[in-house]
Design a protein around this motif. Structure first.
Motif, PDB file in Angstrom:
ATOM      1  N   ASP A 108      -9.133   4.705   4.758  1.00  0.00           N
ATOM      2  CA  ASP A 108      -9.029   4.305   3.351  1.00  0.00           C
ATOM      3  C   ASP A 108      -9.850   3.041   3.159  1.00  0.00           C
ATOM      4  O   ASP A 108      -9.590   2.018   3.810  1.00  0.00           O
ATOM      5  CB  ASP A 108      -7.553   4.043   3.025  1.00  0.00           C
ATOM      6  CG  ASP A 108      -7.283   3.757   1.554  1.00  0.00           C
ATOM      7  OD1 ASP A 108      -8.239   3.440   0.822  1.00  0.00           O
ATOM      8  OD2 ASP A 108      -6.109   3.826   1.155  1.00  0.00           O
TER       9      ASP A 108
ATOM     10  N   TYR B 213      -3.893   9.616   5.852  1.00  0.00           N
ATOM     11  CA  TYR B 213      -4.301   8.312   6.391  1.00  0.00           C
ATOM     12  C   TYR B 213      -3.216   7.709   7.265  1.00  0.00           C
ATOM     13  O   TYR B 213      -3.497   7.179   8.350  1.00  0.00           O
ATOM     14  CB  TYR B 213      -4.650   7.371   5.237  1.00  0.00           C
ATOM     15  CG  TYR B 213      -4.881   5.933   5.619  1.00  0.00           C
ATOM     16  CD1 TYR B 213      -5.986   5.548   6.381  1.00  0.00           C
ATOM     17  CD2 TYR B 213      -3.992   4.936   5.196  1.00  0.00           C
ATOM     18  CE1 TYR B 213      -6.192   4.208   6.716  1.00  0.00           C
ATOM     19  CE2 TYR B 213      -4.202   3.600   5.519  1.00  0.00           C
ATOM     20  CZ  TYR B 213      -5.301   3.246   6.284  1.00  0.00           C
ATOM     21  OH  TYR B 213      -5.495   1.926   6.613  1.00  0.00           O
TER      22      TYR B 213
ATOM     23  N   HIS C 192      -3.382   9.727   1.162  1.00  0.00           N
ATOM     24  CA  HIS C 192      -2.573   8.685   1.799  1.00  0.00           C
ATOM     25  C   HIS C 192      -1.682   9.268   2.892  1.00  0.00           C
ATOM     26  O   HIS C 192      -1.544   8.665   3.964  1.00  0.00           O
ATOM     27  CB  HIS C 192      -1.745   7.936   0.759  1.00  0.00           C
ATOM     28  CG  HIS C 192      -2.522   6.922  -0.011  1.00  0.00           C
ATOM     29  ND1 HIS C 192      -3.240   7.250  -1.137  1.00  0.00           N
ATOM     30  CD2 HIS C 192      -2.719   5.592   0.197  1.00  0.00           C
ATOM     31  CE1 HIS C 192      -3.837   6.155  -1.610  1.00  0.00           C
ATOM     32  NE2 HIS C 192      -3.545   5.135  -0.814  1.00  0.00           N
TER      33      HIS C 192
ATOM     34  N   HIS D 259       0.823  -1.211   0.000  1.00  0.00           N
ATOM     35  CA  HIS D 259       0.000   0.000   0.000  1.00  0.00           C
ATOM     36  C   HIS D 259       0.856   1.259   0.000  1.00  0.00           C
ATOM     37  O   HIS D 259       0.647   2.174  -0.805  1.00  0.00           O
ATOM     38  CB  HIS D 259      -0.915  -0.032   1.231  1.00  0.00           C
ATOM     39  CG  HIS D 259      -2.015   0.967   1.207  1.00  0.00           C
ATOM     40  ND1 HIS D 259      -2.891   1.134   2.254  1.00  0.00           N
ATOM     41  CD2 HIS D 259      -2.404   1.869   0.268  1.00  0.00           C
ATOM     42  CE1 HIS D 259      -3.764   2.086   1.964  1.00  0.00           C
ATOM     43  NE2 HIS D 259      -3.484   2.545   0.764  1.00  0.00           N
TER      44      HIS D 259
ATOM     45  N   ALA E  61      -6.279  -1.452   0.561  1.00  0.00           N
ATOM     46  CA  ALA E  61      -5.895  -1.038   1.914  1.00  0.00           C
ATOM     47  C   ALA E  61      -6.020  -2.166   2.922  1.00  0.00           C
ATOM     48  O   ALA E  61      -5.384  -2.131   3.980  1.00  0.00           O
ATOM     49  CB  ALA E  61      -6.748   0.157   2.357  1.00  0.00           C
ATOM     50  N   TYR E  62      -6.859  -3.162   2.612  1.00  0.00           N
ATOM     51  CA  TYR E  62      -7.128  -4.180   3.624  1.00  0.00           C
ATOM     52  C   TYR E  62      -7.199  -5.620   3.094  1.00  0.00           C
ATOM     53  O   TYR E  62      -7.289  -6.560   3.878  1.00  0.00           O
ATOM     54  CB  TYR E  62      -8.433  -3.864   4.360  1.00  0.00           C
ATOM     55  CG  TYR E  62      -9.656  -3.711   3.485  1.00  0.00           C
ATOM     56  CD1 TYR E  62     -10.452  -4.812   3.149  1.00  0.00           C
ATOM     57  CD2 TYR E  62     -10.039  -2.464   3.005  1.00  0.00           C
ATOM     58  CE1 TYR E  62     -11.580  -4.674   2.356  1.00  0.00           C
ATOM     59  CE2 TYR E  62     -11.175  -2.308   2.208  1.00  0.00           C
ATOM     60  CZ  TYR E  62     -11.935  -3.416   1.892  1.00  0.00           C
ATOM     61  OH  TYR E  62     -13.053  -3.274   1.100  1.00  0.00           O
TER      62      TYR E  62
END
Length: 211
Positions: free
Chosen positions: A156, A76, A73, A26, A161-162
């Motif tokens: 995000d 974040y 970003h 990321h 992101a995950y």
């Protein structure tokens, strides 16, 4: 030329929330790509020596997308922390007034982040025109900065992101996100939003991307 910011923590310090592999992918690949694209797109243009804030406010199309994603970003990474952090009394009181408290905010924020269709971001912002906090969704690269709303917190919800850690279980990621919120950073962002308005956004950006 812009450079990829360093993470403010070790990438292997988040336990089962986010893995080092996620940060490699990321931050090291996605965020770096936005930086590279931005630098290529500003070459030989009116924005070649401009501040990132001005590029976001004055550009459109691909240039805006990459500039905004660099900022989104950046912000974040500061909104999450591997350790416990304390919320200020000022922000806690504002969440009480606008959402019925931290628990009320959590419910509304996670619901908004869960139901955002496709890729994007879920934000807590300070609206200087009403002096209130708001939860807003933005799709793709869109950012509240374009509307002169001042970010206080963001998650995000682009799948990259995950996905490595939570697959397509966005709610599980969001629940863990909430336990890793950097309340100290959000509290400072709120304090400066009230004091300096949109100037606090420029100040934050220039602290990362010094010209």
């Amino acid at each position: 030329m812009f450079e990829l910011r360093k993470l403010p923590y070790n990438k292997d310090s988040f336990g089962d929330f986010l893995s080092a592999s996620t940060f490699d992918y990321h931050h090291g690949k996605h965020h770096q790509t936005y930086i590279n694209n931005l630098n290529n797109l500003i070459k030989g243009t009116q924005f070649e020596n401009a501040e990132l804030y001005d590029i976001i406010k004055q550009s459109n199309g691909g240039l805006f997308n990459n500039a905004a994603q660099v900022y989104n970003h950046d912000f974040y990474w500061d909104c999450i922390t591997p350790s416990q952090s304390q919320i200020s009394q000022e922000l806690q009181s504002a969440l009480q007034a606008d959402f019925g408290g931290v628990d009320g905010f959590k419910e509304k924020f996670i619901q908004a982040a869960t139901t955002l269709f496709g890729s994007g971001w879920c934000w807590l912002v300070f609206n200087p025109s009403t002096s209130k906090l708001e939860i807003i969704q933005t799709s793709n690269a869109q950012t509240p900065v374009s509307e002169d709303k001042i970010p206080v917190l963001v998650v995000d919800v682009w799948e990259h992101a995950y996905y490595i850690d939570h697959k397509n279980a966005r709610p599980a990621y969001l629940e863990k996100f909430f336990s890793h919120i950097n309340w100290e950073f959000a509290s400072q962002a709120y304090e400066w939003a009230k004091k300096e308005g949109v100037g606090s956004v420029r100040f934050y950006i220039n602290g990362i991307h010094k010209k």
